[in-house]
Design a protein around this motif. Sequence first.
Motif, PDB file in Angstrom:
ATOM      1  N   ARG A   3       0.866  -1.182   0.000  1.00 32.00           N
ATOM      2  CA  ARG A   3       0.000   0.000   0.000  1.00 32.00           C
ATOM      3  C   ARG A   3       0.895   1.222   0.000  1.00 32.00           C
ATOM      4  O   ARG A   3       1.892   1.268   0.730  1.00 32.00           O
ATOM      5  N   MET A   4       0.538   2.201  -0.811  1.00 32.79           N
ATOM      6  CA  MET A   4       1.297   3.452  -0.827  1.00 32.79           C
ATOM      7  C   MET A   4       0.407   4.569  -1.326  1.00 32.79           C
ATOM      8  O   MET A   4      -0.600   4.324  -1.990  1.00 32.79           O
ATOM      9  N   SER A  24       1.288   9.889  -4.247  1.00 35.48           N
ATOM     10  CA  SER A  24       2.519  10.689  -4.357  1.00 35.48           C
ATOM     11  C   SER A  24       3.757   9.795  -4.310  1.00 35.48           C
ATOM     12  O   SER A  24       4.729  10.032  -5.033  1.00 35.48           O
ATOM     13  N   GLN A  25       3.720   8.732  -3.471  1.00 35.50           N
ATOM     14  CA  GLN A  25       4.844   7.792  -3.417  1.00 35.50           C
ATOM     15  C   GLN A  25       4.939   7.006  -4.719  1.00 35.50           C
ATOM     16  O   GLN A  25       6.039   6.771  -5.227  1.00 35.50           O
ATOM     17  N   LEU A  26       3.804   6.602  -5.239  1.00 36.34           N
ATOM     18  CA  LEU A  26       3.762   5.855  -6.495  1.00 36.34           C
ATOM     19  C   LEU A  26       4.365   6.673  -7.628  1.00 36.34           C
ATOM     20  O   LEU A  26       5.147   6.164  -8.431  1.00 36.34           O
ATOM     21  N   LEU A  27       4.029   7.951  -7.682  1.00 36.89           N
ATOM     22  CA  LEU A  27       4.538   8.813  -8.750  1.00 36.89           C
ATOM     23  C   LEU A  27       6.029   9.064  -8.645  1.00 36.89           C
ATOM     24  O   LEU A  27       6.676   9.389  -9.640  1.00 36.89           O
ATOM     25  N   ARG A  28       6.600   8.909  -7.452  1.00 37.17           N
ATOM     26  CA  ARG A  28       8.040   9.114  -7.270  1.00 37.17           C
ATOM     27  C   ARG A  28       8.860   7.868  -7.599  1.00 37.17           C
ATOM     28  O   ARG A  28      10.088   7.916  -7.618  1.00 37.17           O
ATOM     29  N   GLU A  83       8.633  -2.663  -0.975  1.00 31.64           N
ATOM     30  CA  GLU A  83       8.523  -3.732   0.010  1.00 31.64           C
ATOM     31  C   GLU A  83       7.128  -4.344  -0.066  1.00 31.64           C
ATOM     32  O   GLU A  83       6.119  -3.649  -0.006  1.00 31.64           O
ATOM     33  N   LEU A  84       7.083  -5.666  -0.232  1.00 31.08           N
ATOM     34  CA  LEU A  84       5.820  -6.388  -0.325  1.00 31.08           C
ATOM     35  C   LEU A  84       5.484  -7.036   1.012  1.00 31.08           C
ATOM     36  O   LEU A  84       6.336  -7.142   1.887  1.00 31.08           O
TER      37      LEU A  84
END
Length: 85
Positions: free
Chosen positions: A38-39, A42-46, A54-55
């Motif tokens: 889960r993120m 904004s984290q996904l775009l970076r 980390e899974l």
Amino acid sequence: MADRDTISNPDDEIHSASELEAVFDVPVKVQAVLGKARMEVSQLLRLSPGAVVELDRRVGEAIDIYVNNRLVARGEVVMVEEHLG
């Protein structure tokens, strides 16, 4: 025991592969889920190539195999020559 050209079902009926030819072209969605994370967007775009995410599973734990969004099996990731399998 069924050979390569026959398929058995739970009712112990044997069908030849040619009898099932009508379903050979039916598209299915197959997913091998290694884990989830889960993120925030904004984290996904970076994320960039080579980023580590980390899974929720550890190395060696079974992966889930889904067909058309239905869990059908659990498996493991293996190296075959230099490819994942």
